[in-house]
Design an enzyme around this catalytic site. Structure first.
Site, PDB file in Angstrom:
ATOM      1  N   ASP A 139       9.319  -7.256   2.150  1.00 32.73           N
ATOM      2  CA  ASP A 139       9.383  -6.728   3.509  1.00 32.73           C
ATOM      3  C   ASP A 139      10.779  -6.184   3.675  1.00 32.73           C
ATOM      4  O   ASP A 139      11.760  -6.856   3.344  1.00 32.73           O
ATOM      5  CB  ASP A 139       9.069  -7.792   4.560  1.00 32.73           C
ATOM      6  CG  ASP A 139       8.706  -7.124   5.890  1.00 32.73           C
ATOM      7  OD1 ASP A 139       7.819  -6.242   5.880  1.00 32.73           O
ATOM      8  OD2 ASP A 139       9.296  -7.454   6.922  1.00 32.73           O
ATOM      9  N   HIS A 147       0.846  -1.201   0.000  1.00 41.11           N
ATOM     10  CA  HIS A 147       0.000   0.000   0.000  1.00 41.11           C
ATOM     11  C   HIS A 147       0.880   1.249   0.000  1.00 41.11           C
ATOM     12  O   HIS A 147       0.389   2.363   0.111  1.00 41.11           O
ATOM     13  CB  HIS A 147      -0.918   0.009   1.231  1.00 41.11           C
ATOM     14  CG  HIS A 147      -2.049  -0.974   1.135  1.00 41.11           C
ATOM     15  ND1 HIS A 147      -1.852  -2.334   1.209  1.00 41.11           N
ATOM     16  CD2 HIS A 147      -3.385  -0.798   0.959  1.00 41.11           C
ATOM     17  CE1 HIS A 147      -3.027  -2.956   1.087  1.00 41.11           C
ATOM     18  NE2 HIS A 147      -3.960  -2.051   0.922  1.00 41.11           N
ATOM     19  N   ASN A 148       2.189   1.029  -0.092  1.00 41.08           N
ATOM     20  CA  ASN A 148       3.156   2.125  -0.019  1.00 41.08           C
ATOM     21  C   ASN A 148       3.416   2.658  -1.434  1.00 41.08           C
ATOM     22  O   ASN A 148       3.971   1.966  -2.281  1.00 41.08           O
ATOM     23  CB  ASN A 148       4.450   1.572   0.608  1.00 41.08           C
ATOM     24  CG  ASN A 148       5.556   2.592   0.705  1.00 41.08           C
ATOM     25  OD1 ASN A 148       5.754   3.397  -0.192  1.00 41.08           O
ATOM     26  ND2 ASN A 148       6.283   2.542   1.799  1.00 41.08           N
ATOM     27  N   ALA A 149       2.980   3.907  -1.675  1.00 44.49           N
ATOM     28  CA  ALA A 149       3.078   4.495  -3.025  1.00 44.49           C
ATOM     29  C   ALA A 149       4.531   4.588  -3.488  1.00 44.49           C
ATOM     30  O   ALA A 149       4.838   4.343  -4.655  1.00 44.49           O
ATOM     31  CB  ALA A 149       2.425   5.874  -3.041  1.00 44.49           C
ATOM     32  N   ARG A 190      16.719  -3.016  -2.418  1.00 44.27           N
ATOM     33  CA  ARG A 190      15.659  -3.564  -3.262  1.00 44.27           C
ATOM     34  C   ARG A 190      16.224  -3.885  -4.644  1.00 44.27           C
ATOM     35  O   ARG A 190      15.810  -4.851  -5.273  1.00 44.27           O
ATOM     36  CB  ARG A 190      14.481  -2.583  -3.329  1.00 44.27           C
ATOM     37  CG  ARG A 190      13.168  -3.285  -3.677  1.00 44.27           C
ATOM     38  CD  ARG A 190      11.963  -2.459  -3.294  1.00 44.27           C
ATOM     39  NE  ARG A 190      11.818  -2.363  -1.858  1.00 44.27           N
ATOM     40  CZ  ARG A 190      11.820  -1.223  -1.166  1.00 44.27           C
ATOM     41  NH1 ARG A 190      11.939  -0.078  -1.783  1.00 44.27           N
ATOM     42  NH2 ARG A 190      11.696  -1.232   0.134  1.00 44.27           N
ATOM     43  N   GLY A 227      11.093   6.997   3.635  1.00 42.15           N
ATOM     44  CA  GLY A 227      11.552   6.237   4.792  1.00 42.15           C
ATOM     45  C   GLY A 227      12.817   6.823   5.399  1.00 42.15           C
ATOM     46  O   GLY A 227      12.927   8.032   5.611  1.00 42.15           O
ATOM     47  N   TYR A 228      13.781   5.956   5.658  1.00 38.10           N
ATOM     48  CA  TYR A 228      15.038   6.352   6.309  1.00 38.10           C
ATOM     49  C   TYR A 228      16.071   6.905   5.316  1.00 38.10           C
ATOM     50  O   TYR A 228      17.229   7.117   5.693  1.00 38.10           O
ATOM     51  CB  TYR A 228      15.643   5.137   7.025  1.00 38.10           C
ATOM     52  CG  TYR A 228      15.207   4.954   8.461  1.00 38.10           C
ATOM     53  CD1 TYR A 228      16.049   5.301   9.523  1.00 38.10           C
ATOM     54  CD2 TYR A 228      13.966   4.416   8.771  1.00 38.10           C
ATOM     55  CE1 TYR A 228      15.667   5.121  10.846  1.00 38.10           C
ATOM     56  CE2 TYR A 228      13.571   4.223  10.091  1.00 38.10           C
ATOM     57  CZ  TYR A 228      14.424   4.575  11.122  1.00 38.10           C
ATOM     58  OH  TYR A 228      14.046   4.395  12.439  1.00 38.10           O
ATOM     59  N   ASP A 229      15.688   7.092   4.056  1.00 32.96           N
ATOM     60  CA  ASP A 229      16.663   7.512   3.030  1.00 32.96           C
ATOM     61  C   ASP A 229      17.502   8.735   3.417  1.00 32.96           C
ATOM     62  O   ASP A 229      18.695   8.778   3.123  1.00 32.96           O
ATOM     63  CB  ASP A 229      15.953   7.775   1.690  1.00 32.96           C
ATOM     64  CG  ASP A 229      15.533   6.485   0.991  1.00 32.96           C
ATOM     65  OD1 ASP A 229      15.845   5.393   1.515  1.00 32.96           O
ATOM     66  OD2 ASP A 229      14.890   6.572  -0.070  1.00 32.96           O
TER      67      ASP A 229
END
Length: 203
Positions: free
Chosen positions: A75, A15-17, A190, A162-164
């Site tokens: 994940d 659900h993460n765009a 990824r 995120g943590y980027d």
């Protein structure tokens, strides 16, 4: 031998765009169209496992059962050595607020806990990504990727998610959030798991 994927459509169980956009870019050269869990109105299953592969498996299997389409779930999270591998599978939980996810809050907590513990510099960490590709007949393929780096404070950069802004990959002088999507996608955790997926199921 991994099973070859021969369809032209894959359901990405997220659900993460930001994650979906990354997957679309990665799949584009292979002529595979991507549909997200949100587009299919799928609920988000509870991630009850304590490993990346366990939680990816929950998401992939739930999506397959709901749609009958092959589903890919990722994940991922960040493991910080000075915090004994935390937040790890709980990376998104550290960002959870009643109004959605706030990763600035999560990064601030990470910095505070490292300072409290007087963790030795440099603060080494790695992003981890585990992909599970599940077919309707129950077959699964699993691919794990990582990228090593160090954490910076204060955070730098406005790109990514995120943590980027806190993560500087080894061999680079910029954080993921200071890199273009193409630059980051070439070296990210990824990208690593995705390369293994492509070699195994699309190559």
């Amino acid at each position: 031998m991994s099973r070859r994927f021969d369809g032209d459509k894959i359901l990405v169980a997220t659900h993460n765009a930001g994650k979906l956009e990354e997957m679309e870019q990665l799949f584009h050269p292979f002529g595979v169209s991507v549909v997200g869990a949100k587009d299919m109105n799928l609920p988000e299953p509870d991630e009850t496992e304590t490993t990346f592969v366990g939680n990816a498996r929950i998401k992939a299997q739930a999506a397959v059962k709901a749609t009958g389409l092959p589903a890919l779930a990722d994940d991922s999270g960040i493991e910080v050595d000075g915090l004994d591998g935390a937040p790890g599978v709980y990376t998104a939980d550290w960002a959870e607020t009643p109004n959605g996810r706030d990763f600035m809050m999560a990064m601030t907590r990470t910095n505070s806990e490292l300072v409290e513990r007087q963790a030795a510099q440099p603060w080494t960490a790695r992003f981890c990504s585990t992909l599970v590709l599940a077919w309707p007949d129950g077959h699964e393929e699993v691919f794990a990727g990582t990228v090593e780096g160090t954490l910076v404070w204060p955070v730098r950069g406005k790109l990514g998610h995120g943590y980027d802004p806190m993560f500087q990959p080894i061999g680079h002088d910029r954080t993921f959030a200071e890199m273009s999507a193409d630059e980051k996608n070439a070296i990210s955790h990824r990208a690593d798991s995705f390369k293994k997926l492509i070699a195994g199921c699309f190559g």
